[in-house]
Design a protein around this motif. Structure first.
Motif, PDB file in Angstrom:
ATOM      1  N   ASN A 126     -47.462  54.778 -44.461  1.00 26.80           N
ATOM      2  CA  ASN A 126     -47.639  55.625 -43.292  1.00 26.80           C
ATOM      3  C   ASN A 126     -47.177  57.365 -43.181  1.00 26.80           C
ATOM      4  N   PRO A 127     -48.290  58.304 -42.870  1.00 29.39           N
ATOM      5  CA  PRO A 127     -47.368  59.005 -42.474  1.00 29.39           C
ATOM      6  C   PRO A 127     -46.689  59.291 -41.166  1.00 29.39           C
TER       7      PRO A 127
ATOM      8  N   GLU B 166     -45.513  56.624 -39.780  1.00 31.15           N
ATOM      9  CA  GLU B 166     -44.240  55.889 -39.316  1.00 31.15           C
ATOM     10  C   GLU B 166     -42.749  56.775 -40.720  1.00 31.15           C
ATOM     11  N   ALA B 167     -43.251  57.404 -41.505  1.00 33.79           N
ATOM     12  CA  ALA B 167     -42.583  58.357 -42.616  1.00 33.79           C
ATOM     13  C   ALA B 167     -41.948  59.158 -41.615  1.00 33.79           C
ATOM     14  N   GLU B 168     -42.516  60.119 -40.745  1.00 27.72           N
ATOM     15  CA  GLU B 168     -42.551  60.797 -39.819  1.00 27.72           C
ATOM     16  C   GLU B 168     -41.088  60.408 -38.969  1.00 27.72           C
ATOM     17  N   ASP B 169     -41.166  58.860 -38.397  1.00 33.18           N
ATOM     18  CA  ASP B 169     -40.627  58.911 -37.938  1.00 33.18           C
ATOM     19  C   ASP B 169     -38.742  58.299 -38.273  1.00 33.18           C
ATOM     20  N   LEU B 170     -38.861  57.972 -39.449  1.00 34.79           N
ATOM     21  CA  LEU B 170     -38.200  57.200 -40.666  1.00 34.79           C
ATOM     22  C   LEU B 170     -37.163  59.010 -40.726  1.00 34.79           C
ATOM     23  N   THR B 171     -37.824  60.136 -40.662  1.00 37.09           N
ATOM     24  CA  THR B 171     -36.995  61.114 -41.214  1.00 37.09           C
ATOM     25  C   THR B 171     -36.591  61.230 -40.065  1.00 37.09           C
ATOM     26  N   GLN B 172     -37.492  61.178 -39.347  1.00 37.27           N
ATOM     27  CA  GLN B 172     -36.611  61.731 -37.908  1.00 37.27           C
ATOM     28  C   GLN B 172     -35.488  60.569 -37.183  1.00 37.27           C
ATOM     29  N   GLU B 173     -35.496  59.589 -37.425  1.00 42.23           N
ATOM     30  CA  GLU B 173     -34.184  59.240 -37.550  1.00 42.23           C
ATOM     31  C   GLU B 173     -33.070  58.948 -38.451  1.00 42.23           C
ATOM     32  N   ILE B 174     -33.402  59.830 -39.982  1.00 45.55           N
ATOM     33  CA  ILE B 174     -31.733  59.510 -40.556  1.00 45.55           C
ATOM     34  C   ILE B 174     -30.948  60.585 -40.354  1.00 45.55           C
ATOM     35  N   PHE B 175     -32.022  61.832 -39.942  1.00 43.30           N
ATOM     36  CA  PHE B 175     -31.186  63.052 -39.192  1.00 43.30           C
ATOM     37  C   PHE B 175     -30.498  62.573 -38.267  1.00 43.30           C
TER      38      PHE B 175
END
Length: 196
Positions: free
Chosen positions: A54-55, A57-66
């Motif tokens: 899911n693009p 959710e992937a964007e959200d997770l990328t933001q969360e990681i950083f």
């Protein structure tokens, strides 16, 4: 070309530069976060997308990681490279999201089944039981905030995704996710004995 190099650049300098950037980030230099994001954002996003499928959710997770990298002190350069740390953290968080998605789906499915119970055989006992269950669910829903109830109703009754709800209500996706999660947790707590 040196055996430890790619495109003529030594790979031995990357971990040192990552460590320097991480130290700069911890010292409050926000530009270091941008450099690390430029360097590893595609890696984190690609892995998140592969797992979550899911693009958004992937964007959200990328933001969360950083953001996690920036706000916490969990990375230890002595234990491994930053890319390995980010990869492991991304994988773990993505799997957690998949598990959470499954739990949320199961809860909503049980709720849907409870709400759509047919009154095929209408004995007085069954009518009283159904009336009592319906009242418990209405009471539980009444305990939610208007925002939480609205998001859950849009998800359940209209079948909208969280991204679609965010667009329709013109609010950030993170807000929709937070309200949905808080609402579901409150419903689960309120209806704990009822759903067993």
């Amino acid at each position: 070309m040196h055996p430890d190099s790619l495109d003529g650049k030594s790979t031995n300098t990357t971990p040192r530069m990552d460590t320097e950037l991480f130290q700069a980030l911890k010292a409050g230099q926000s530009s270091a976060l941008g450099t690390l994001y430029d360097r590893y954002g595609a890696l984190v996003y690609g892995l998140a997308l592969k797992i979550l499928q899911n693009p958004q959710e992937a964007e959200d997770l990328t933001q969360e990681i950083f953001l996690h990298l920036w706000r916490t002190n969990t990375y230890d350069p002595a234990r491994g490279s930053l890319s390995s740390f980010l990869t492991v953290m991304t994988r773990s968080r993505a799997i957690d999201k998949l598990r959470s998605r499954g739990t949320t789906h199961k809860f909503l499915e049980r709720w849907r089944q409870t709400m759509t119970t047919e009154i095929s055989s209408t004995s007085p006992f069954e009518q009283a039981s159904l009336g009592e269950r319906s009242q418990q669910v209405r009471d539980a829903l009444a305990q939610l905030s208007e925002n939480q109830r609205q998001i859950l109703e849009m998800s359940y009754y209209q079948g909208l995704s969280q991204s679609e709800i965010a667009a329709q209500l013109n609010i950030p996706l993170g807000t929709v996710k937070t309200r949905a999660r808080q609402g579901l947790l409150k419903l689960r707590q309120t209806l704990q004995d009822f759903l067993k």
